[in-house]
Structure formats: C-alpha cells, structure tokens
Design a protein around this motif. Structure first.
Motif, mmCIF file in Angstrom:
data_model
loop_
_atom_site.group_PDB
_atom_site.id
_atom_site.type_symbol
_atom_site.label_atom_id
_atom_site.label_comp_id
_atom_site.label_asym_id
_atom_site.label_seq_id
_atom_site.Cartn_x
_atom_site.Cartn_y
_atom_site.Cartn_z
ATOM 1 N N GLY A 268 -30.962 62.295 -76.679
ATOM 2 C CA GLY A 268 -30.564 63.542 -77.425
ATOM 3 C C GLY A 268 -30.631 64.886 -76.431
ATOM 4 O O GLY A 268 -31.295 64.571 -75.269
ATOM 5 N N ASP B 19 -30.299 69.271 -79.831
ATOM 6 C CA ASP B 19 -30.392 68.455 -80.900
ATOM 7 C C ASP B 19 -31.370 68.900 -81.750
ATOM 8 O O ASP B 19 -32.572 69.220 -81.272
ATOM 9 C CB ASP B 19 -30.292 66.937 -80.174
ATOM 10 C CG ASP B 19 -30.740 66.053 -81.286
ATOM 11 O OD1 ASP B 19 -29.776 64.963 -81.190
ATOM 12 O OD2 ASP B 19 -31.234 66.031 -82.245
ATOM 13 N N ARG C 285 -33.242 67.379 -83.663
ATOM 14 C CA ARG C 285 -34.665 66.520 -83.514
ATOM 15 C C ARG C 285 -35.419 67.023 -82.377
ATOM 16 O O ARG C 285 -36.558 66.967 -82.438
ATOM 17 C CB ARG C 285 -34.333 64.900 -83.379
ATOM 18 C CG ARG C 285 -33.462 64.429 -84.727
ATOM 19 C CD ARG C 285 -32.758 63.182 -84.247
ATOM 20 N NE ARG C 285 -31.976 63.331 -83.166
ATOM 21 C CZ ARG C 285 -31.349 62.344 -82.593
ATOM 22 N NH1 ARG C 285 -31.527 61.176 -82.739
ATOM 23 N NH2 ARG C 285 -30.635 62.681 -81.665
ATOM 24 N N GLN D 269 -30.803 55.099 -72.503
ATOM 25 C CA GLN D 269 -30.970 54.875 -73.708
ATOM 26 C C GLN D 269 -31.242 53.523 -74.017
ATOM 27 O O GLN D 269 -30.602 52.716 -73.399
ATOM 28 C CB GLN D 269 -29.611 55.647 -74.201
ATOM 29 C CG GLN D 269 -29.501 55.247 -75.842
ATOM 30 C CD GLN D 269 -28.362 55.710 -76.564
ATOM 31 O OE1 GLN D 269 -27.398 55.737 -75.739
ATOM 32 N NE2 GLN D 269 -28.374 56.346 -77.682
ATOM 33 N N SER E 113 -34.532 54.279 -82.606
ATOM 34 C CA SER E 113 -33.601 53.992 -83.578
ATOM 35 C C SER E 113 -34.196 52.510 -84.109
ATOM 36 O O SER E 113 -34.812 51.794 -83.383
ATOM 37 C CB SER E 113 -32.289 53.872 -83.176
ATOM 38 O OG SER E 113 -32.038 52.775 -82.101
ATOM 39 N N LEU F 23 -30.991 61.647 -88.639
ATOM 40 C CA LEU F 23 -30.069 62.034 -88.006
ATOM 41 C C LEU F 23 -28.816 62.474 -88.677
ATOM 42 O O LEU F 23 -28.024 63.452 -88.184
ATOM 43 C CB LEU F 23 -29.757 60.704 -87.033
ATOM 44 C CG LEU F 23 -28.543 60.977 -85.808
ATOM 45 C CD1 LEU F 23 -28.767 62.186 -85.098
ATOM 46 C CD2 LEU F 23 -28.554 59.712 -85.011
ATOM 47 N N ARG G 28 -23.380 59.138 -90.459
ATOM 48 C CA ARG G 28 -22.170 58.752 -89.293
ATOM 49 C C ARG G 28 -20.915 58.397 -90.035
ATOM 50 O O ARG G 28 -20.742 57.932 -90.973
ATOM 51 C CB ARG G 28 -22.965 57.347 -88.491
ATOM 52 C CG ARG G 28 -23.869 57.838 -87.717
ATOM 53 C CD ARG G 28 -24.525 56.550 -87.258
ATOM 54 N NE ARG G 28 -24.071 56.409 -85.758
ATOM 55 C CZ ARG G 28 -24.543 56.749 -84.670
ATOM 56 N NH1 ARG G 28 -25.833 57.378 -84.501
ATOM 57 N NH2 ARG G 28 -24.077 56.704 -83.326
ATOM 58 N N ARG H 228 -16.125 53.437 -79.784
ATOM 59 C CA ARG H 228 -17.602 53.257 -79.015
ATOM 60 C C ARG H 228 -18.689 53.241 -79.945
ATOM 61 O O ARG H 228 -18.640 54.058 -80.964
ATOM 62 C CB ARG H 228 -17.885 54.852 -78.276
ATOM 63 C CG ARG H 228 -18.955 54.528 -77.480
ATOM 64 C CD ARG H 228 -20.196 55.387 -78.281
ATOM 65 N NE ARG H 228 -21.546 55.348 -77.836
ATOM 66 C CZ ARG H 228 -22.813 55.793 -78.330
ATOM 67 N NH1 ARG H 228 -22.467 56.454 -79.560
ATOM 68 N NH2 ARG H 228 -23.974 55.484 -77.716
ATOM 69 N N PRO I 169 -23.037 52.769 -79.998
ATOM 70 C CA PRO I 169 -24.326 52.502 -78.999
ATOM 71 C C PRO I 169 -24.362 50.979 -78.532
ATOM 72 O O PRO I 169 -24.146 50.137 -79.298
ATOM 73 C CB PRO I 169 -25.475 52.999 -79.563
ATOM 74 C CG PRO I 169 -24.723 53.896 -80.727
ATOM 75 C CD PRO I 169 -23.599 53.298 -81.220
ATOM 76 N N PHE J 205 -24.720 57.022 -75.040
ATOM 77 C CA PHE J 205 -24.626 58.298 -75.618
ATOM 78 C C PHE J 205 -23.888 59.445 -74.468
ATOM 79 O O PHE J 205 -23.114 59.786 -74.653
ATOM 80 C CB PHE J 205 -25.758 58.739 -76.321
ATOM 81 C CG PHE J 205 -25.384 60.124 -77.038
ATOM 82 C CD1 PHE J 205 -24.673 59.972 -78.123
ATOM 83 C CD2 PHE J 205 -25.783 61.157 -76.474
ATOM 84 C CE1 PHE J 205 -24.071 61.295 -78.776
ATOM 85 C CE2 PHE J 205 -25.464 62.475 -76.888
ATOM 86 C CZ PHE J 205 -24.698 62.522 -78.315
ATOM 87 N N ASN K 143 -20.681 59.479 -85.256
ATOM 88 C CA ASN K 143 -21.815 60.322 -85.110
ATOM 89 C C ASN K 143 -21.760 61.270 -86.252
ATOM 90 O O ASN K 143 -20.716 61.643 -86.795
ATOM 91 C CB ASN K 143 -22.166 61.019 -83.885
ATOM 92 C CG ASN K 143 -23.271 60.051 -82.836
ATOM 93 O OD1 ASN K 143 -24.352 60.153 -83.433
ATOM 94 N ND2 ASN K 143 -22.645 59.631 -81.795
ATOM 95 N N ASN L 51 -34.048 57.801 -87.131
ATOM 96 C CA ASN L 51 -34.878 57.476 -86.075
ATOM 97 C C ASN L 51 -36.192 57.698 -86.354
ATOM 98 O O ASN L 51 -36.714 58.420 -87.214
ATOM 99 C CB ASN L 51 -34.600 58.604 -84.571
ATOM 100 C CG ASN L 51 -33.137 58.337 -84.284
ATOM 101 O OD1 ASN L 51 -32.437 59.397 -84.663
ATOM 102 N ND2 ASN L 51 -32.606 57.564 -83.595
HETATM 103 C C1 KDO Z 1 -25.459 57.590 -80.426
HETATM 104 O O1 KDO Z 1 -26.055 57.066 -79.316
HETATM 105 O O2 KDO Z 1 -24.443 57.585 -80.756
HETATM 106 C C2 KDO Z 1 -27.003 57.997 -80.838
HETATM 107 O O3 KDO Z 1 -26.532 58.859 -82.180
HETATM 108 C C3 KDO Z 1 -27.675 57.012 -81.682
HETATM 109 C C4 KDO Z 1 -28.800 57.268 -82.161
HETATM 110 O O4 KDO Z 1 -29.934 56.321 -82.470
HETATM 111 C C5 KDO Z 1 -29.791 58.283 -81.099
HETATM 112 O O5 KDO Z 1 -30.288 57.564 -80.233
HETATM 113 C C6 KDO Z 1 -28.737 59.425 -80.680
HETATM 114 O O6 KDO Z 1 -27.836 58.701 -80.117
HETATM 115 C C7 KDO Z 1 -29.279 59.754 -79.305
HETATM 116 O O7 KDO Z 1 -30.476 60.791 -79.718
HETATM 117 C C8 KDO Z 1 -28.171 61.137 -78.886
HETATM 118 O O8 KDO Z 1 -28.099 62.122 -79.950
#
Ligand code: KDO
Length: 330
Positions: free
Chosen positions: A35, A39, A41, A70, A88, A144, A147, A172, A174, A195, A212, A239
C-alpha cells in the motif's frame, strides 16, 4: 551490560516487581506493505500505532512494496527479516488453504461482520495455526473495503450486469490462487499482477480492468486510466495486522498489551476513515469521468457462490465454520 540487566530483570520477576521499570534496548518494528503512504491503513498505522508503541519501539514502515514484494511479507516475517505486514487472507491461504474462507466472494457482509468474525472463538484455531507453523501473530483485522469491478471500457462499450458480461474481460487480480479463483468466479479472465504494476497496465491496455474498493481507486489514481466501475461488492475485503511471534515473545507483558492495544486502535481508526471515504468518494470519481453503477447483484452473488461449492477451496474449510461466519452476520 546485557547480562547485568537480565540478572536484574530476573531478580525483579522473582520479587514480583515491574519488569518494565528497567531500561531496555529500543526496538525497531519494520512494516512492509504494498500500500501507499496515503492508504488509510498506512495512515492509521503511522498516526495511531506508532505513537502508542513509541515508548519502547521505533515504527519503520516501507510502502509501495519497496521492502518486500507483495505476497512475500509473511515469509519474511517467518524468517526473522521483517516485524510486521498488512497481510491478506489470500496470502495466508498460500500457506493454510482454510484461510480462503475469509477471501471468498460474498461471505463477509460488512466491516462490523469482519470484526465479529475475527474476535470470535471460531478464529482461534486459525490464529493458532499461523502462530505455530509460521511464527506470525495476527493482532487485529483492518478494513480495506468493498471490492468492485473497475474497467477501461466505457459503459457504451461494455455494460456489466451479470457475470456473463465479464466473459473474456482481462481482469487484473492480485497474484495468489485464491484471488485468481475469485476473478474466474466473477466470470472474468483473471491475470495475476502485483499492485504496484496495475496503474501502468491499465494505462497501456495490458489489462482491461482491476478490482479494488473506491478509496483505493482514488488513492492509486486508477480513475485516470479507467472509464467505469460496476459496484459488484464481490468481496468485503480485509487485512490482518501480522506481527512477528519472535518479536512478540521478546516483549514484556506490558509491552505486549501496548502493542495489542495499538494495533486494535489503528485498525479501528483506519476502519472508520475507510468507511467514510467509501461513502463519500463516488461523486469525486464520477467527476473524473468514470461511470459508476450497480449491476444485477443477485446474479453476481448466486454465480460467485456457486463456483465455490465443491471447489478445492471449499474442501479445505473446517466443518461448520462457514455456518458460524454466517451466523455472525446480519
Ligand atoms: C491489491 O493488490 O489489489 C490489494 O488491494 C490486495 C490487498 O490484499 C492489499 O494487499 C492491497 O492490495 C495493498 O495493500 C495495496 O493497497
């Protein structure tokens, strides 16, 4: 000095004294996330968690996957190379397939449901497995958001009402199996991608879209390179604040309480801010020329849920857990 200190601490423990009264080496809590710094979080961790632990630890965040790619953060914690991550359920499912239950479309209903599930006894065996087998402690659950499907195509080019409308759409998702499965369950052709690559892939047309929550669409500026959002709400995404068990075990009981409270406070502040953003950002995104609309949600829910029935994921879910999760819903 260390030896003298530990003798003193031992004496204090024997005497029932307060261990934390002794001076200690400061610790560094390094956090890796894909992130951005803005963000919610990340903001909550920096503004709430960091000051609460500041008496004994420096909080050092690495944003945009600069510290670890990631999806590799949990392994880094497990190996002792990292203290924390914003993990996640899909990443945990890579190690423990049963975690896919928390990554399944249309299971969590809202943010409050996520919290009830995380704090319920049903989570205990999940948390215990992660501690025992990965050396990672799941401290708290972060929100989060819902989505949605966010595409390059204009609505004139593609009106998404049901999963059938996503046939052939290069979406796309993850990069783990649980995410790819969800993309397929939505009716799309999923492409795994980190991401940090998504903005460029959308701008060049390497993918048709991404999924997202609205705050992420704004934070990552996906509205600049897409034309529509179908509000599928296919995953109320969460998360976990993941923490090194080794570091946790090196903390005094008081420090453990402080870290736990700091994580809970950050999660709760971040959740409220994210919910606020989620409720207020649609007009902002529309003003950027992105059409936002609600498809046939019943068609999406029914189709997605049907894909999980009898799947390899569903087979890994411990008996009765889905029913317990549902019972904690509205
Ligand atoms: C993403 O890759 O789309 C995602 O939203 C997955 C989430 O689990 C989280 O990891 C997030 O990305 C990242 O923190 C980036 O915002």
């Amino acid at each position: 000095r260390r030896a003298a200190l530990s003798v003193a601490v031992a004496a204090s423990v024997v005497a029932g004294g307060a261990v934390s009264a002794f001076a200690q080496d400061r610790m560094t809590f390094t956090l890796a996330t894909a992130g951005s710094e803005t963000d919610q979080r990340s903001v909550a961790m920096a503004e709430v968690f960091a000051p609460m632990v500041a008496e004994f630890a420096d909080y050092q965040p690495g944003y945009n996957a600069t510290l670890f790619a990631q999806g590799t953060e949990l392994e880094a914690i497990s190996r002792g190379n990292l203290t924390m991550s914003i993990a996640s359920a899909q990443e945990l499912a890579q190690f423990f397939p049963e975690f896919s239950i928390f990554a399944t479309g249309y299971v969590h209903q809202d943010a409050a449901h996520q919290v009830r599930v995380f704090n319920d006894a049903l989570m205990d065996p999940f948390k215990q497995t992660v501690e025992e087998e990965l050396g990672v402690k799941l401290l708290s659950v972060m929100y989060l958001g819902r989505r949605h499907v966010n595409l390059r195509q204009t609505r004139d080019e593609l009106d998404v009402q049901t999963p059938a409308d996503l046939a052939g759409v290069n979406l796309r998702m993850p990069g783990t199996d649980a995410w790819q499965f969800l993309g397929s369950a939505l009716g799309a052709s999923p492409t795994p991608m980190a991401f940090t690559e998504v903005y460029t892939a959308l701008s060049t047309g390497a993918v048709d879209g991404q999924d997202n929550p609205l705050p992420t669409v704004v934070d990552a500026k996906f509205y600049e390179v897409t034309n529509q959002i179908a509000l599928t709400s296919h995953l109320v995404d969460l998360n976990y604040i993941a923490f090194s068990l080794e570091t946790w075990n090196s903390l005094t009981p008081e420090q453990q309480i402080t870290v736990q409270r700091a994580a809970d406070a950050a999660a709760s502040v971040g959740r409220l801010r994210q919910l606020d953003l989620e409720n207020s950002l649609a007009d902002r995104i529309r003003s950027e020329g992105v059409e936002i609309y609600t498809p046939d949600l019943e068609a999406f829910r029914t189709h997605v849920q049907a894909q999980y029935v009898g799947s390899e994921f569903a087979e890994s879910w411990p008996e009765g857990v889905l029913e317990r999760i549902n019972a904690l819903g509205n």
